[in-house]
Write an enzyme that holds these catalytic residues in place. Structure first.
Site, short mmCIF file in Angstrom:
data_model
loop_
_atom_site.label_atom_id
_atom_site.label_comp_id
_atom_site.label_asym_id
_atom_site.label_seq_id
_atom_site.Cartn_x
_atom_site.Cartn_y
_atom_site.Cartn_z
N CYS A 195 4.46 7.12 1.52
CA CYS A 195 3.24 7.38 1.90
C CYS A 195 2.51 6.39 2.33
CB CYS A 195 2.73 7.62 0.40
SG CYS A 195 0.70 7.57 0.29
N GLU A 196 1.84 6.51 3.51
CA GLU A 196 1.38 5.40 4.16
C GLU A 196 -0.03 4.91 3.65
OE1 GLU A 196 -1.68 7.49 7.29
OE2 GLU A 196 0.42 7.55 8.05
N HIS A 197 -0.38 5.40 2.58
CA HIS A 197 -1.56 5.03 2.11
C HIS A 197 -1.27 3.87 0.97
CE1 HIS A 197 -3.47 8.94 3.11
NE2 HIS A 197 -3.71 8.23 4.13
N HIS A 198 0.07 3.89 0.36
CA HIS A 198 0.21 3.14 -0.82
C HIS A 198 1.60 2.45 -0.85
CE1 HIS A 198 -2.70 5.83 -2.48
NE2 HIS A 198 -3.37 4.71 -2.99
N HIS B 84 4.66 13.07 -5.18
CA HIS B 84 4.14 11.89 -4.66
C HIS B 84 4.09 10.84 -6.04
CE1 HIS B 84 2.86 13.56 -0.61
NE2 HIS B 84 2.93 14.54 -1.32
N CYS C 204 2.75 8.24 -5.64
CA CYS C 204 1.09 7.51 -5.58
C CYS C 204 0.40 8.63 -6.42
CB CYS C 204 0.55 7.29 -4.40
SG CYS C 204 0.46 8.88 -3.41
N GLN D 250 2.12 13.95 4.06
CA GLN D 250 2.95 15.28 3.85
C GLN D 250 2.51 16.23 5.04
OE1 GLN D 250 3.78 16.60 0.00
NE2 GLN D 250 4.08 18.70 0.69
#
Length: 191
Positions: A84-87, A153, A155, A125
């Site tokens: 995941c690019e956020h976390h 996920h 995250c 995703q």
């Protein structure tokens, strides 16, 4: 064993940054169990992001065949792992991919390779689903393409809402799959 093909320039610099991060997390990078961790993490991160250095369209082009077949081709239950690019936490699940040829097919193993290439990048995703669909559409010029991804996920499971059994489903489609009947046939076949 590490895959040397996945390793690239910058490995030592990345390991140095990870070594600098450990004290910020409350750890001692000189502690016995952590001495090799920065290099291990750097190697893992390069392996997990190797998709930036691979061309998914070229993979499909390696095995294009003229074939007079115009019915649905489905490769389902393709395992995928991504970050995941956020976390920078993993998400994982399965991709189901279908296309309807218009005179050209590709080797069946090439579809999972395309999924792997795009999933080995920092992702969300939703984008991953569209990238796979667009790549196959561009390379094969079929009558239609549909991709469904079902993933969990970390995250959402390890932090934040901490929901252990939530599964996210995304879909992307074009061409003949814009028809509800064709989409329904695909969904029936992947169940």
């Amino acid at each position: 064993m590490d895959n040397p093909a996945c390793l690239r320039d910058g490995l030592d610099s990345l390991a140095a940054l990870i070594r600098q991060t450990l004290p910020l997390l409350g750890e001692d990078p000189a502690r016995e169990g952590l001495q090799k961790t920065p290099l291990r993490v750097a190697k893992a991160m390069q392996m997990l992001t190797r998709g930036y250095f691979e061309d998914p369209e070229a993979v499909l082009a390696e095995a294009l065949f003229e074939e007079d077949y115009d019915q649905m081709v489905i490769v389902k239950d393709i395992e995928l792992f991504s970050l995941c690019e956020h976390h920078l936490l993993p998400f994982f699940g399965k991709a189901h991919v279908a296309y309807i040829p218009a005179g050209r097919i590709t080797g069946l193993s090439k579809i999972p390779r395309v999924v792997d290439i795009f999933s080995h990048r920092l992702q969300v995703q939703e984008r991953l689903t569209q990238q796979i669909m667009r790549c196959i559409d561009k390379a094969l010029r079929p009558l239609g393409v549909m991709v469904v991804i079902e993933a969990e996920h970390m995250c959402m499971q390890m932090r934040g809402v901490e929901k252990q059994h939530a599964v996210t489903t995304t879909s992307a489609f074009c061409g003949a799959f814009r028809q509800a009947k064709t989409r329904a046939e695909f969904m029936n076949l992947i169940k």
